[in-house]
Design an enzyme around this catalytic site. Structure first.
Site, PDB file in Angstrom:
ATOM      1  N   ARG A   1       7.756  -2.692   2.799  1.00  0.00           N
ATOM      2  CA  ARG A   1       7.905  -2.791   4.261  1.00  0.00           C
ATOM      3  C   ARG A   1       8.233  -4.213   4.637  1.00  0.00           C
ATOM      4  NH1 ARG A   1       3.162   1.157   6.665  1.00  0.00           N
ATOM      5  NH2 ARG A   1       3.661   2.830   5.207  1.00  0.00           N
TER       6      ARG A   1
ATOM      7  N   SER B   1       6.240   3.810   8.756  1.00  0.00           N
ATOM      8  CA  SER B   1       5.085   4.566   9.221  1.00  0.00           C
ATOM      9  C   SER B   1       4.581   4.138  10.591  1.00  0.00           C
ATOM     10  CB  SER B   1       3.990   4.481   8.166  1.00  0.00           C
ATOM     11  OG  SER B   1       2.954   5.344   8.475  1.00  0.00           O
ATOM     12  N   HIS B   2       3.339   3.631  10.630  1.00  0.00           N
ATOM     13  CA  HIS B   2       2.727   3.301  11.922  1.00  0.00           C
ATOM     14  C   HIS B   2       3.222   1.968  12.469  1.00  0.00           C
ATOM     15  CE1 HIS B   2       0.439   1.383   8.764  1.00  0.00           C
ATOM     16  NE2 HIS B   2       0.030   0.498   9.645  1.00  0.00           N
TER      17      HIS B   2
ATOM     18  N   THR C   1      -7.625   2.300  -1.342  1.00  0.00           N
ATOM     19  CA  THR C   1      -6.811   2.625  -0.170  1.00  0.00           C
ATOM     20  C   THR C   1      -5.367   2.935  -0.578  1.00  0.00           C
ATOM     21  OG1 THR C   1      -8.177   1.285   1.281  1.00  0.00           O
ATOM     22  CG2 THR C   1      -5.891   1.632   1.961  1.00  0.00           C
TER      23      THR C   1
ATOM     24  N   ARG D   1      -9.002  -6.388   7.539  1.00  0.00           N
ATOM     25  CA  ARG D   1      -9.663  -5.172   8.011  1.00  0.00           C
ATOM     26  C   ARG D   1     -11.139  -5.245   7.631  1.00  0.00           C
ATOM     27  NH1 ARG D   1      -5.232  -2.535   9.582  1.00  0.00           N
ATOM     28  NH2 ARG D   1      -3.536  -2.014   8.163  1.00  0.00           N
TER      29      ARG D   1
ATOM     30  N   GLU E   1      -9.837   6.714   6.207  1.00  0.00           N
ATOM     31  CA  GLU E   1     -10.342   6.339   7.527  1.00  0.00           C
ATOM     32  C   GLU E   1      -9.213   5.977   8.487  1.00  0.00           C
ATOM     33  OE1 GLU E   1      -9.720   3.087   8.594  1.00  0.00           O
ATOM     34  OE2 GLU E   1      -8.750   2.800   6.646  1.00  0.00           O
ATOM     35  N   SER E   2      -8.028   5.708   7.950  1.00  0.00           N
ATOM     36  CA  SER E   2      -6.898   5.298   8.766  1.00  0.00           C
ATOM     37  C   SER E   2      -6.182   6.496   9.385  1.00  0.00           C
ATOM     38  CB  SER E   2      -5.936   4.490   7.910  1.00  0.00           C
ATOM     39  OG  SER E   2      -5.585   5.221   6.742  1.00  0.00           O
TER      40      SER E   2
ATOM     41  N   LYS F   1      10.194   3.866   0.492  1.00  0.00           N
ATOM     42  CA  LYS F   1       9.157   4.271  -0.460  1.00  0.00           C
ATOM     43  C   LYS F   1       9.773   5.267  -1.430  1.00  0.00           C
ATOM     44  CE  LYS F   1       5.810   6.959   0.927  1.00  0.00           C
ATOM     45  NZ  LYS F   1       4.542   7.595   1.320  1.00  0.00           N
TER      46      LYS F   1
ATOM     47  N   THR G   1       0.824  -1.204   0.000  1.00  0.00           N
ATOM     48  CA  THR G   1       0.000   0.000   0.000  1.00  0.00           C
ATOM     49  C   THR G   1       0.863   1.261   0.000  1.00  0.00           C
ATOM     50  OG1 THR G   1      -1.604  -1.230   1.347  1.00  0.00           O
ATOM     51  CG2 THR G   1      -1.947   1.135   1.154  1.00  0.00           C
TER      52      THR G   1
ATOM     53  N   ASP H   1       1.752   9.797  13.707  1.00  0.00           N
ATOM     54  CA  ASP H   1       2.338   8.455  13.635  1.00  0.00           C
ATOM     55  C   ASP H   1       3.844   8.499  13.373  1.00  0.00           C
ATOM     56  OD1 ASP H   1       2.241   9.283  10.985  1.00  0.00           O
ATOM     57  OD2 ASP H   1       1.908   7.251  10.236  1.00  0.00           O
TER      58      ASP H   1
ATOM     59  N   LYS I   1      -0.428  12.564   2.820  1.00  0.00           N
ATOM     60  CA  LYS I   1      -1.265  12.971   3.937  1.00  0.00           C
ATOM     61  C   LYS I   1      -0.367  13.657   4.959  1.00  0.00           C
ATOM     62  CE  LYS I   1      -1.385   8.281   5.925  1.00  0.00           C
ATOM     63  NZ  LYS I   1      -1.064   7.159   5.036  1.00  0.00           N
TER      64      LYS I   1
ATOM     65  N   ASP J   1       5.845   8.409  10.826  1.00  0.00           N
ATOM     66  CA  ASP J   1       6.422   9.294   9.808  1.00  0.00           C
ATOM     67  C   ASP J   1       5.662  10.605   9.657  1.00  0.00           C
ATOM     68  OD1 ASP J   1       4.236   7.920   8.765  1.00  0.00           O
ATOM     69  OD2 ASP J   1       4.998   8.002   6.720  1.00  0.00           O
TER      70      ASP J   1
ATOM     71  N   ASP K   1       2.483  11.435   8.957  1.00  0.00           N
ATOM     72  CA  ASP K   1       1.438  11.730   7.978  1.00  0.00           C
ATOM     73  C   ASP K   1       0.025  11.425   8.492  1.00  0.00           C
ATOM     74  OD1 ASP K   1       1.757   9.001   7.892  1.00  0.00           O
ATOM     75  OD2 ASP K   1       2.096   8.865   5.729  1.00  0.00           O
ATOM     76  N   ARG K   2      -0.081  10.832   9.678  1.00  0.00           N
ATOM     77  CA  ARG K   2      -1.418  10.558  10.218  1.00  0.00           C
ATOM     78  C   ARG K   2      -1.763  11.515  11.350  1.00  0.00           C
ATOM     79  NH1 ARG K   2      -2.748   4.159  10.366  1.00  0.00           N
ATOM     80  NH2 ARG K   2      -1.767   3.617   8.386  1.00  0.00           N
TER      81      ARG K   2
END
Ligand code: VG1
Ligand code: CO
Length: 539
Positions: free
Chosen positions: A21, A112-113, A340, A492, A360-361, A125, A17, A273, A372, A275, A277-278
């Site tokens: 990773r 990330s998270h 997504t 999910r 939504e994440s 990435k 996504t 988070d 984001k 990195d 972005d959240r």
């Protein structure tokens, strides 16, 4: 001197996504990171004379891979690499830097998270010239290259000092170490009314989760906006995030949630988070779901100077609730539904078709960058609170009273056996034709499909993006497998129920979703396939 090192392909370097990773131990295999980076450089055209941005979220292995990437960029013919001091760049700051410097692209080193440390996760990435994650056609070409690679190339020589600002040269390539915060902070100051936020006298708490937003939040919230010292919690980036998951949700940011529900709660609480972005948004006594946050930000964005001219459109990922669509309809602007992953928003933003996007994440952002952006969402919320004089709770209630409320939750089943998860999805897909008309308690299936997206800017199609079961009345359940995990599969299950403006607007989410949870189990056979009777994480 440029070294050429023979290598063999790894079979597991397909980006998910959001980039590649894997466990740190996987990345530590000889040639593993080098193969992937070389594959990126082999696929990307126009390197000669170009600039590349490099930075990461500071997790374990960040500095090592940055040294590798610098040496390999020199061998690949880049004229300049721009690297965040200490190897640090939040994902949105990297996106901004790519755009500002007119770079060819950037390597963003982050999982990330996902948790960090020697036994946890790492990621790489590639972002393209618009500052956004490489689109699918690029990641597919990179993946194809990883399967045929035979050698990689790198400059030899000592490590670059990542901690000292300024320029050095590696094999004729300029390496520029920059302040990771300055340009980004200036961008935020250009979008939001810092004077109004300062004057509003709000109290806030921001949890950086020992991840990359610490230095950004400290500069912007405490230094520039004058919030009290200590406003930023866990503000020092740690290689292992203090042993926690840097995932800003109600499970992993529990301390912040408890604070915001307590008698000592400040006006506003937020977290970001690994990195940066959240974003997690919690007002005093009021949690705002990310899907609602997207809708509320879109409805009020015009209050911030950067969006005073209004929005061109709103885009959301498919599993994100339809709350934002109702705002778009009220504003008379288009609403887009994408698969997504942020890479699907890039074209809409570039084309000026969407101004605000969200998932939504806990990801929201706008056309100011192509990722984001956690702190952006925090600042837009603060700008809204300052401009309206309302609390988070009041903004939420007013919003629901106008648009109705999309009750929403996501249930994650983590570390599920991959074969079992695949079997569950296959069975669901096979059942799609027979679902319409079926009844589950009070719910009747109106439609069911496997989401496919046609990008309106280039007509590219992305199929198999998740199974949607839509019920009469606007309720819905979505099933998909995560593309960011590093062990087993994560299922999910996204649950949504629409309650109109004259309905029950302030009821317990679990109660409101109970029928849909039961229907989801009956439709997908989660317990039968996975042996799990309850989710690991509910957000
Ligand atoms: C998850 C989220 C998705 C997000 C992605 C990257 O992907 O669901 O919305 O874009 O993480 O976010 P998946 O495939 O695991 O569901 V981040 O902040 O980890 O870069
Ligand atoms: Co992230």
């Amino acid at each position: 001197m440029i070294r050429t090192v023979p290598t063999q392909p790894f079979s597991d370097q397909k980006p998910g996504t959001s980039g590649l990773r894997k466990k740190v131990k996987v990345f530590q295999q000889p040639n593993y990171a080098e193969n992937f980076i070389q594959s990126v450089f082999d696929v990307v055209e126009g390197k000669e004379g170009s600039t590349l941005v490099i930075g990461g979220d500071g997790r374990y292995l960040n500095r090592t891979v940055i040294q590798t990437a610098i040496r390999m960029a020199a061998a690949a013919g880049f004229a300049r690499v721009v690297v965040g001091q200490g190897g640090i760049l939040s994902t949105p700051a990297a996106s901004h830097l790519i755009r500002r410097r007119g770079a060819l692209g950037g390597l963003v080193l982050s999982a990330s998270h996902n948790p960090g440390g020697p036994d946890e996760d790492f990621g790489i990435k590639y972002n393209v010239a618009n500052g956004g994650p490489a689109p699918e056609k690029v990641t597919e070409a990179i993946h194809a290259r990883t399967l045929s690679i035979t050698e990689w190339h790198a400059a030899s020589g000592p490590d670059v000092d990542l901690d000292t600002l300024g320029e050095v040269t590696v094999e004729g390539m300029t390496v520029e170490i920059v302040d990771p915060v300055a340009d980004y902070a200036a961008l935020m100051e250009s979008l939001f009314d810092f004077d109004a936020i300062r004057a509003a006298g709000l109290t806030i708490a921001f949890d950086a989760m020992s991840a990359v937003t610490g230095p950004y939040a400290t500069e912007i919230l405490e230094r520039r906006l004058g919030f009290a010292p200590g406003t930023v919690r866990n503000g020092v980036p740690l290689e292992d995030f203090g042993g926690h998951h840097p995932d800003p949700n109600l499970v992993h940011a529990r301390d912040l949630y408890d604070l915001m529900m307590s008698a000592d709660a400040p006006d506003f609480g937020a977290a970001s988070d690994g990195d940066g972005d959240r974003n997690l948004i919690i007002g005093r006594g009021r949690f705002v779901t990310p899907s609602d946050s997207l809708a509320m930000l879109a409805a009020n964005a015009h209050l911030a100077p950067g969006y005073a001219a209004g929005l061109n459109g709103i885009a959301r990922s498919m599993p994100t609730s339809a709350a934002a669509d109702r705002v778009a309809a009220a504003l008379g602007i288009p609403a887009f539904e994408t698969p997504t992953g942020w890479k699907f928003f890039g074209n809409l933003l570039d084309a000026g078709m969407a101004t605000i996007c969200g998932e939504e994440s806990a990801g929201t952002g706008s056309d100011h960058v192509r990722e984001k952006d956690g702190l952006w969402a925090v600042l837009l919320w603060l700008n809204m609170l300052a401009a309206t004089g309302k609390s988070v709770d009041e903004i939420a209630r007013d919003h629901w009273a106008r648009f109705g409320r999309n009750y929403y939750a996501r249930h994650d089943y983590e570390g599920v056996d991959s074969a079992a998860a695949d079997a569950l999805m296959a069975a669901l897909r096979a059942d799609l034709p027979v679902l319409p008309g079926r009844r589950y308690g009070p719910l009747t299936v109106a439609a069911a499909d496997d989401f496919a997206y046609r990008d309106p800017t280039d007509d590219s199609v992305s199929a198999n993006q998740g199974v949607r079961v839509l019920f009469d009345g606007g309720s819905r359940v979505v099933f998909r497998l995560s593309g960011t995990g590093t062990s087993g599969a994560t299922l999910r299950v996204y649950l949504e129920r629409y309650e109109p403006a004259d309905g029950y607007l302030d009821t317990d989410t679990g109660t409101m979703l109970a029928d849909i949870v039961a229907a989801a189990e009956e439709i997908a056979g989660i317990a039968r396939h996975t042996g799990r009777t309850r989710p690991d994480v509910v957000t």
